[in-house]
Design a protein around this motif. Structure first.
Motif, mmCIF file in Angstrom:
data_model
loop_
_atom_site.group_PDB
_atom_site.id
_atom_site.type_symbol
_atom_site.label_atom_id
_atom_site.label_comp_id
_atom_site.label_asym_id
_atom_site.label_seq_id
_atom_site.Cartn_x
_atom_site.Cartn_y
_atom_site.Cartn_z
ATOM 1 N N SER A 91 -10.478 -4.790 11.023
ATOM 2 C CA SER A 91 -11.094 -3.475 10.785
ATOM 3 C C SER A 91 -10.136 -2.347 11.162
ATOM 4 O O SER A 91 -10.042 -1.336 10.457
ATOM 5 N N LYS A 92 -9.426 -2.550 12.266
ATOM 6 C CA LYS A 92 -8.451 -1.549 12.689
ATOM 7 C C LYS A 92 -7.355 -1.398 11.654
ATOM 8 O O LYS A 92 -6.933 -0.282 11.327
ATOM 9 N N TRP A 93 -6.879 -2.517 11.119
ATOM 10 C CA TRP A 93 -5.820 -2.463 10.120
ATOM 11 C C TRP A 93 -6.308 -1.880 8.801
ATOM 12 O O TRP A 93 -5.556 -1.193 8.108
ATOM 13 N N GLN A 94 -7.541 -2.146 8.433
ATOM 14 C CA GLN A 94 -8.096 -1.539 7.217
ATOM 15 C C GLN A 94 -8.132 -0.026 7.362
ATOM 16 O O GLN A 94 -7.767 0.707 6.426
ATOM 17 N N ASN A 95 -8.535 0.435 8.507
ATOM 18 C CA ASN A 95 -8.576 1.866 8.770
ATOM 19 C C ASN A 95 -7.175 2.467 8.775
ATOM 20 O O ASN A 95 -6.944 3.563 8.248
ATOM 21 N N ARG A 96 -6.227 1.727 9.331
ATOM 22 C CA ARG A 96 -4.840 2.202 9.380
ATOM 23 C C ARG A 96 -4.253 2.298 7.971
ATOM 24 O O ARG A 96 -3.541 3.255 7.653
ATOM 25 N N SER A 97 -4.552 1.326 7.124
ATOM 26 C CA SER A 97 -4.078 1.365 5.739
ATOM 27 C C SER A 97 -4.667 2.547 4.988
ATOM 28 O O SER A 97 -3.976 3.206 4.193
ATOM 29 N N MET A 98 -5.940 2.821 5.221
ATOM 30 C CA MET A 98 -6.589 3.959 4.580
ATOM 31 C C MET A 98 -5.921 5.275 4.996
ATOM 32 O O MET A 98 -5.657 6.149 4.166
ATOM 33 N N ALA A 126 -1.463 -7.963 1.997
ATOM 34 C CA ALA A 126 -1.711 -8.733 3.221
ATOM 35 C C ALA A 126 -3.188 -8.699 3.592
ATOM 36 O O ALA A 126 -3.784 -9.740 3.916
ATOM 37 N N LEU A 127 -3.808 -7.525 3.535
ATOM 38 C CA LEU A 127 -5.219 -7.412 3.892
ATOM 39 C C LEU A 127 -6.116 -8.195 2.933
ATOM 40 O O LEU A 127 -7.095 -8.819 3.346
ATOM 41 N N ASN A 128 -5.786 -8.167 1.668
ATOM 42 C CA ASN A 128 -6.605 -8.861 0.668
ATOM 43 C C ASN A 128 -6.585 -10.372 0.854
ATOM 44 O O ASN A 128 -7.525 -11.059 0.430
ATOM 45 N N ASN A 129 -5.532 -10.898 1.471
ATOM 46 C CA ASN A 129 -5.393 -12.345 1.620
ATOM 47 C C ASN A 129 -5.536 -12.821 3.060
ATOM 48 O O ASN A 129 -5.382 -14.007 3.340
ATOM 49 N N PRO A 213 2.501 -4.781 7.543
ATOM 50 C CA PRO A 213 3.542 -3.946 8.191
ATOM 51 C C PRO A 213 2.972 -3.017 9.255
ATOM 52 O O PRO A 213 3.106 -1.786 9.198
ATOM 53 N N ASN A 214 2.381 -3.602 10.262
ATOM 54 C CA ASN A 214 1.659 -2.841 11.275
ATOM 55 C C ASN A 214 2.547 -1.856 12.025
ATOM 56 O O ASN A 214 2.157 -0.707 12.255
ATOM 57 N N GLU A 215 3.744 -2.305 12.412
ATOM 58 C CA GLU A 215 4.633 -1.425 13.181
ATOM 59 C C GLU A 215 5.028 -0.196 12.382
ATOM 60 O O GLU A 215 5.074 0.923 12.906
ATOM 61 N N LEU A 216 5.321 -0.393 11.107
ATOM 62 C CA LEU A 216 5.721 0.733 10.263
ATOM 63 C C LEU A 216 4.562 1.709 10.082
ATOM 64 O O LEU A 216 4.749 2.934 10.148
ATOM 65 N N TYR A 217 3.380 1.182 9.864
ATOM 66 C CA TYR A 217 2.227 2.053 9.666
ATOM 67 C C TYR A 217 1.952 2.883 10.919
ATOM 68 O O TYR A 217 1.704 4.085 10.842
ATOM 69 N N ARG A 218 1.979 2.239 12.071
ATOM 70 C CA ARG A 218 1.701 2.959 13.300
ATOM 71 C C ARG A 218 2.720 4.075 13.527
ATOM 72 O O ARG A 218 2.363 5.191 13.913
ATOM 73 N N GLU A 219 3.996 3.772 13.285
ATOM 74 C CA GLU A 219 5.039 4.763 13.542
ATOM 75 C C GLU A 219 4.955 5.944 12.575
ATOM 76 O O GLU A 219 5.165 7.103 12.981
ATOM 77 N N TRP A 220 4.625 5.695 11.313
ATOM 78 C CA TRP A 220 4.522 6.800 10.359
ATOM 79 C C TRP A 220 3.284 7.660 10.643
ATOM 80 O O TRP A 220 3.331 8.892 10.502
ATOM 81 N N LEU A 221 2.215 7.050 11.050
ATOM 82 C CA LEU A 221 1.032 7.827 11.424
ATOM 83 C C LEU A 221 1.306 8.660 12.677
ATOM 84 O O LEU A 221 0.841 9.798 12.793
#
Length: 259
Positions: A91-98, A126-129, A213-221
């Motif tokens: 759920s956290k990653w879905q929110n981060r992707s959004m 990644a999330l879809n699978n 790509p969790n690390e990249l998403y967190r850093e760009w946010l």
């Protein structure tokens, strides 16, 4: 010394430390009693430095510490403590992707349209699978396994900063820890598994989670939220980090798919 915005947050930190300090050979710093309940005071850990995930010895020591933390569920029923909330990684990653999609215009300005689209697609695929996590082997999770939350000196390693501590399956935190380590070893999943064979079962079960790509998403946010006076300096470091990751990501995904 740290002042917490709510008493509940300070109580959570105090609870965790009190429980962990009862263990043989504690791996946390003690909490010093204070007359102010919203303050947490701890002694200075002299002669220490943050660990380096590029160092084999530091990686192994930190992994040992995390194992010790997670295995405390054999003696402590962390789920019984209402101050510790359940962790929902997907759920956290879905929110981060959004959120990443919402700021795609900002990322495009620095990376270009094609690279931004690729970055977003990696997360979506990644999330879809991704396989769901089963609620078993529930334990305390540190919640923020960045290198500077592990300190070492000549004789000991300690875990600090339990502000984001939660409860959940230990494999969630093992995945998050691998996300932190992979950039330091050129995203070489084979090398990581050769060092930590016990992680193979988690990797095989949750390959797609490691492709996210969790690390990249967190850093760009984080970059997006920075004030203007700090933003450019951070982005100047983030761009080469991102370019390297995007270059290595196809090989990482391929190697994971072949396991």
């Amino acid at each position: 010394m740290k002042k917490y915005p709510t008493l509940e947050q300070a109580e959570k930190i105090r609870l965790i430390h009190n429980e962990l300090e009862k263990l043989e050979k504690p791996f946390v710093l003690p909490v010093v009693e204070s007359t102010q309940d919203d303050f947490i005071i701890q002694p200075w850990f002299k002669g220490t430095h943050s660990v380096d995930y590029g160092s084999e010895s530091d990686r192994k020591e930190v992994y040992t510490l995390l194992n010790r933390l997670h295995e405390t569920n054999r003696k402590i029923n962390w789920e019984d403590h209402s101050l510790l909330q359940p962790f929902h990684l997907i759920s956290k990653w879905q929110n981060r992707s959004m959120k990443m999609k919402e700021i795609s215009y900002f990322i495009e300005f620095y990376l270009g349209i094609n690279e931004t689209m690729i970055l977003l697609q990696y997360g979506e695929v990644a999330l879809n699978n991704m396989q769901s996590f089963k609620n078993k082997d529930i334990t305390i999770l540190h919640g923020d396994v960045v290198h500077h939350n592990f300190l070492s000196n000549d004789s000991a390693y300690k875990i600090i900063d339990f502000d984001l501590a939660v409860v959940g399956p230990r494999e969630m935190e093992e995945i998050l820890w691998m996300h932190r380590v992979l950039p330091a070893i050129d995203y070489d999943i084979h090398f990581l598994l050769s060092e930590f064979p016990s992680l193979e079962k988690v990797v095989l079960k949750h390959k797609e989670a490691l492709m996210y790509p969790n690390e990249l998403y967190r850093e760009w946010l984080y970059a997006y939220a920075l004030p203007l006076e700090r933003k450019q300096k951070f982005i100047d470091q983030l761009i080469p980090y991102t370019n390297k990751a995007l270059t290595e990501w196809p090989k990482l995904c391929y190697n994971l798919s072949q396991l």
